[in-house]
Enzyme design. Sequence first.
Site, PDB file in Angstrom:
ATOM      1  N   CYS A 164       0.833  -1.193   0.000  1.00  0.00           N
ATOM      2  CA  CYS A 164       0.000   0.000   0.000  1.00  0.00           C
ATOM      3  C   CYS A 164       0.867   1.242   0.000  1.00  0.00           C
ATOM      4  CB  CYS A 164      -0.911   0.022   1.230  1.00  0.00           C
ATOM      5  SG  CYS A 164      -1.961  -1.433   1.417  1.00  0.00           S
ATOM      6  N   LEU A 205      -3.130  -1.789  -2.198  1.00  0.00           N
ATOM      7  CA  LEU A 205      -2.905  -2.774  -3.252  1.00  0.00           C
ATOM      8  C   LEU A 205      -3.241  -4.120  -2.637  1.00  0.00           C
ATOM      9  CD1 LEU A 205      -1.844  -3.653  -6.043  1.00  0.00           C
ATOM     10  CD2 LEU A 205       0.452  -3.723  -5.047  1.00  0.00           C
ATOM     11  N   ALA A 206      -4.356  -4.691  -3.014  1.00  0.00           N
ATOM     12  CA  ALA A 206      -4.859  -5.907  -2.372  1.00  0.00           C
ATOM     13  C   ALA A 206      -4.121  -7.128  -2.906  1.00  0.00           C
ATOM     14  CB  ALA A 206      -6.358  -6.048  -2.604  1.00  0.00           C
ATOM     15  N   ASN A 213       1.849  -0.762   5.070  1.00  0.00           N
ATOM     16  CA  ASN A 213       2.362  -1.075   3.740  1.00  0.00           C
ATOM     17  C   ASN A 213       3.337  -2.230   3.865  1.00  0.00           C
ATOM     18  OD1 ASN A 213       3.474  -1.034   1.117  1.00  0.00           O
ATOM     19  ND2 ASN A 213       4.922   0.578   1.655  1.00  0.00           N
ATOM     20  N   GLY A 214       3.073  -3.339   3.183  1.00  0.00           N
ATOM     21  CA  GLY A 214       4.032  -4.437   3.195  1.00  0.00           C
ATOM     22  C   GLY A 214       3.390  -5.799   3.250  1.00  0.00           C
ATOM     23  N   GLU A 215       4.210  -6.772   3.594  1.00  0.00           N
ATOM     24  CA  GLU A 215       3.773  -8.158   3.760  1.00  0.00           C
ATOM     25  C   GLU A 215       4.498  -8.760   4.953  1.00  0.00           C
ATOM     26  OE1 GLU A 215       1.426  -9.518   2.071  1.00  0.00           O
ATOM     27  OE2 GLU A 215       1.291  -8.300   0.239  1.00  0.00           O
ATOM     28  N   ASP A 240      -2.833 -10.013   6.969  1.00  0.00           N
ATOM     29  CA  ASP A 240      -1.722  -9.827   7.898  1.00  0.00           C
ATOM     30  C   ASP A 240      -1.845  -8.496   8.638  1.00  0.00           C
ATOM     31  OD1 ASP A 240      -1.277  -8.434   5.539  1.00  0.00           O
ATOM     32  OD2 ASP A 240       0.888  -8.737   5.546  1.00  0.00           O
ATOM     33  N   GLY A 242      15.765 -11.294  -7.335  1.00  0.00           N
ATOM     34  CA  GLY A 242      17.004 -11.785  -6.741  1.00  0.00           C
ATOM     35  C   GLY A 242      17.785 -10.752  -5.972  1.00  0.00           C
TER      36      GLY A 242
END
Length: 646
Positions: free
Chosen positions: A2, A51-52, A76-78, A101, A362
């Site tokens: 997000c 941002l879903a 914002n993040g994962e 999350d 990477g």
Amino acid sequence: MCGIVGRYNFRTGRPVEAGLVVSMADLIAHRGPDDSGSFVAGGVGLGNRRLAIVDLSPAGHQPMRAGNADVWVTYNGEIYNFPQLRIELEQHGHRFRSQTDTEVLLAAYLEWGDDCLKRLRGMFAFAIWDARGQRLLLARDRVGKKPLYYTLDEDGLAFASETKAFLADRTFSPRPSLPAISEYLTYQYVASPRTAFEGVWKLRPGHYLVADRSGIRTERYWRLRYDRKIQLDETAAIEAVTAKLRESVRIRLISDVPLGALLSGGIDSSAIVAFMAEQTSSAVKTFSIGFDERDYNELAFARSVAQRFGTDHHEFVVRPDALSVLPELAWCYSEPFGDSSAVPTYYLARLTREHVAVALNGDGGDENFAGYPRYLANVLAARVDTLPKILRDGAVRLAPLAGNGASPRSVRGKLRRFAEALDESPAHRYSRWISQFRPPLKEELCTLAFREAAGEEDYASLIVDAYDNATAPDLVDRTLAVDVETYLPEDLLVKMDIAAMAHGLEGRSPFLDHEFMELCASLPSSLKLRGRTTKYLLRRALKGVVPEVVLTRPKMGFGVPIEQWFRGELKSYVRDILLGPLAVSRGYFDSAVIDRLIREHEAGTRSWHHHLWSLLMLELWHRAYIDRQRSSITAAPVPPVTIRSS
């Protein structure tokens, strides 16, 4: 993923205008095209553009409240270990209404307070408003994957994922920070906590900030340590690294939207694709980008990896007219950003987003396993330091024999740069190798007025300080620590985050999992750089997994052929921008010096393309943010973009 914004008027308690929060969020709508929301209560306001990615339902709407508690988050993040945390929190009595999350993060804060940061495994930047103590918590992930900026004024604090959000505030007057710009000229970026704007700051990676009625304070909650070595033989180390990397990839496959991988054809991205293919039932979608110029084109290597793992592969070729995107890049990056590989990264993200919403990459392989040739050069130079002084001095005197016109990518150019730095300390030597403008050229370029306003500063201080603070037993690990503190978060991660989020694409980096990085840091440097072999352990771990041609090829890097472009199709563009009346009127630089650099580069007597690129992006940033002339940034006509699919 997000975009987050907000204000907390902790100094005055003045009510926050709801329209301000919405306007701030709208300026970074590209980071979250799926949903928007705001929360305002008195002197605090939080905004979000979503941002879903996980749980696409309205239950994931932000800002989110923690059940019945007066605690809110914009995030914002994962957090990749949120399923495990959720189970643990349920055992503590917490109940959940969504599969996000975000809700787990809120519960973790309620359960453990600020210490919840130590339990999170992922990438994040968030703000938690705790009305119970009139307290705002800002936090950024350990390595610095997700950005977070803040500014202070007479009322209190404003924060955002990108500095452009502050333009929504009529009281914010963007002014260039000349000390920061001086640092940018040296390193191509402005290092945390400074930004290119006066009065705007970055929250450093691995830090959190608390604001309450008593003021603000920042704390560091994580540092990668290299002085806690474990005893493993080579076979055991290969097994440990392989297992942890496989797990790091696996937990980054959690998604409710399509995902793929950015495949350069190098060792790092090839390893990620290999472990993705191993753990998914359908063909991995892979995306690669290249150039017509052979020395910069890795598409053949990427293709061999795609064929090995049967991926659904997509290739694109960028041509010089793609630099018509530069004004847009200046706007996207919000600060002057001198890494020219932002161009292919931007296009790769745009084209990847046409197929998937999440892409693994990477990033971080070089910083974990000593992959850059400069690590080897640093070790070789340290060995020269042990020679008698007469021999060292002789090596330094050989530098001019390489010739001034040698390209930095050529053998002669590399030998010249190596020899020139031999009489310096390891820290100053490394700073020389990774810097752009430095004495005496920097003094020639910058006017006296600019130098006086920017202040006196050792051009190498950023790198020297990082070396001094590194917790590492030898030169290789100390140099890795320096890059993890500087180049990685301030250049590479900024490049990827901005380019990807400009198109609503989420990037995930398994090599930057903090548990994986801690494992690598605990291994002896002899397993990373052995003899002249960089990434020794990773190459051994991937033998028989990725194509042999990928393991044995020289490192190319994600370069851009601007050296040729600035001598050809784009030479008038560079001259028109850098020597135009607007750029000259700033009074920063001696126009005669810039003219000399351009002429020498066009004639091929010197290669100044990196320096010219840095100056070009600095000027375009000024036009976008300081002059507020985004609609008229382009000073010379540039042909339409050409992207060829192959």
